[in-house]
Scaffold this motif. Structure first.
Motif, PDB file in Angstrom:
ATOM      1  N   UNK A  57       0.827  -1.209   0.000  1.00 54.83           N
ATOM      2  CA  UNK A  57       0.000   0.000   0.000  1.00 54.83           C
ATOM      3  C   UNK A  57       0.860   1.258   0.000  1.00 54.83           C
ATOM      4  N   UNK A  58       1.872   1.284   0.858  1.00 57.88           N
ATOM      5  CA  UNK A  58       2.708   2.482   0.973  1.00 57.88           C
ATOM      6  C   UNK A  58       3.535   2.724  -0.289  1.00 57.88           C
ATOM      7  N   UNK A  59       3.872   1.684  -1.004  1.00 56.23           N
ATOM      8  CA  UNK A  59       4.696   1.850  -2.198  1.00 56.23           C
ATOM      9  C   UNK A  59       3.942   2.530  -3.340  1.00 56.23           C
ATOM     10  N   UNK A  60       2.606   2.617  -3.239  1.00 58.95           N
ATOM     11  CA  UNK A  60       1.807   3.219  -4.313  1.00 58.95           C
ATOM     12  C   UNK A  60       1.730   4.740  -4.222  1.00 58.95           C
ATOM     13  N   UNK A  61       2.298   5.311  -3.163  1.00 60.72           N
ATOM     14  CA  UNK A  61       2.259   6.765  -3.024  1.00 60.72           C
ATOM     15  C   UNK A  61       3.044   7.438  -4.140  1.00 60.72           C
ATOM     16  N   UNK A  62       2.542   8.562  -4.594  1.00 54.50           N
ATOM     17  CA  UNK A  62       3.194   9.294  -5.676  1.00 54.50           C
ATOM     18  C   UNK A  62       4.417  10.040  -5.144  1.00 54.50           C
ATOM     19  N   UNK A  63       5.332  10.349  -6.056  1.00 58.25           N
ATOM     20  CA  UNK A  63       6.533  11.067  -5.682  1.00 58.25           C
ATOM     21  C   UNK A  63       6.226  12.470  -5.178  1.00 58.25           C
ATOM     22  N   UNK A  64       7.116  13.014  -4.365  1.00 55.69           N
ATOM     23  CA  UNK A  64       6.969  14.369  -3.872  1.00 55.69           C
ATOM     24  C   UNK A  64       8.329  15.058  -3.926  1.00 55.69           C
ATOM     25  N   UNK A  65       8.425  16.240  -3.350  1.00 57.37           N
ATOM     26  CA  UNK A  65       9.672  16.999  -3.424  1.00 57.37           C
ATOM     27  C   UNK A  65      10.826  16.267  -2.742  1.00 57.37           C
ATOM     28  N   UNK A  66      10.523  15.556  -1.672  1.00 50.38           N
ATOM     29  CA  UNK A  66      11.573  14.856  -0.941  1.00 50.38           C
ATOM     30  C   UNK A  66      11.934  13.523  -1.578  1.00 50.38           C
ATOM     31  N   UNK A  67      10.954  12.904  -2.213  1.00 54.44           N
ATOM     32  CA  UNK A  67      11.174  11.609  -2.873  1.00 54.44           C
ATOM     33  C   UNK A  67      10.626  11.698  -4.305  1.00 54.44           C
ATOM     34  N   UNK A  68      11.339  12.365  -5.190  1.00 53.30           N
ATOM     35  CA  UNK A  68      10.819  12.613  -6.538  1.00 53.30           C
ATOM     36  C   UNK A  68      10.615  11.349  -7.369  1.00 53.30           C
ATOM     37  N   UNK A  69      11.337  10.281  -7.063  1.00 55.89           N
ATOM     38  CA  UNK A  69      11.178   9.041  -7.817  1.00 55.89           C
ATOM     39  C   UNK A  69      10.069   8.153  -7.264  1.00 55.89           C
TER      40      UNK A  69
END
Length: 308
Positions: A57-69
């Protein structure tokens, strides 16, 4: 493979949760060291599947500024924790119980109850293993062993469940032999030896799966067949002369990062080069749909050019 992974984990979770309850009741009745080790084994398995579902479930989160990939690699992190920590704890607890029973032996109560529970658990674990083996077969190559499959696949959850179930079946057989030998001979050390063997088995599974998932966690390249398909797709152009280098890394089972440097004819206009790069990306994703992140670096073709 995400749907297959989820289905495999959920089936294993439900199966192991029921087995834990039954084994725990049998242990409280019999006091068997082998059964106690099996309670720990199945508890570890159930916790494993619960954590794997959280990781999915957590791996489906979209990228953000801290984790762009993105967060796809969290699946591998959770799988690594599962392989090392929980299997390792189960190993140590089983070894401790076996050693304690050897030093301070005590008779097993109602061994027939324990044996009946172990046989029923063996049947349920076989069903779970059959389901995991069926899911693995979708990605498993002809004549490929489950060990080679675990080494090659980028989906960590299915090999984890597969070897959990395989280890559970082996552990149940060991417990059956240990408890049965204790009941027949009256020597409780057979039951203690069963607990020790189960601990060693859990330790071996922990090391094997930990090494395999570690490789995924630090970044594995795509399968050679996938990389060749990328090269062929990119070179389907009259203006791209060669692939200077190609690097790939799996961020997750269906999240591939591609970095590729290609050589163009030197007399092309910038707009043409930009268009060719866009078309190359389209062709690449057509043959490798899970190439989520693609970076193409252009260079100029030179005769007798060495790789850079």
């Amino acid at each position: 493979m995400s749907g297959s992974s989820r289905r495999t984990v959920v089936v294993a979770f439900i199966s192991n949760l029921g087995i834990v309850i039954v084994k725990l009741a049998a242990f409280l009745i019999t006091g068997s060291a082998s059964l106690f080790s099996e309670v720990l084994h199945s508890t570890a398995d159930t916790t494993n599947q619960g954590l794997l579902m959280v990781g999915l479930e957590r791996s489906k989160r979209k990228g953000d500024a801290q984790h762009p990939f993105g967060y796809a690699t969290e699946r591998y992190l959770v799988a690594f924790v599962v392989a090392i920590v929980l299997f390792g704890l189960g190993c140590l607890a089983s070894l401790y119980e076996g050693i304690t029973k050897l030093v301070h032996p005590h008779p097993v109560g109602s061994p027939l109850v324990g044996l009946a529970v172990l046989v029923a658990s063996l049947f349920l674990e076989s069903l779970s293993f059959r389901n995991a083996k069926g899911e693995a077969a979708h990605d498993q190559r002809a004549n490929e062993s489950i060990f080679k499959f675990a080494h090659r696949t980028k989906v960590a959850e299915i090999p984890l469940v597969l070897f959990e179930d395989l280890g559970a079946i082996a552990g149940l057989l060991i417990a059956l032999i240990g408890l049965g030998a204790s009941a027949i001979t009256g020597n409780d050390r057979f039951d203690a030896a069963g607990s020790l063997l189960i601990g060693i088995l859990l330790g071996a599974i922990s090391i094997f799966l930990g090494l395999e998932v570690r490789s995924l966690l630090i970044g594995e390249s795509a399968d050679p067949l996938v990389e060749e398909a990328i090269r062929v797709a990119v070179l389907e152009s009259d203006h791209i002369r060669r692939v200077i280098y190609l690097m790939t890394m799996h961020l997750g089972p269906t999240d591939l990062l591609v970095a590729i440097k290609v050589a163009f004819d030197g007399d092309l206009a910038f707009s043409t080069v930009a268009d060719e790069i866009d078309l190359a990306e389209v062709r690449l994703r057509a043959v490798v749909p899970f190439a989520r992140l693609v970076f193409v670096e252009p260079d100029i073709w030179r005769e007798n050019q060495d790789n850079k």
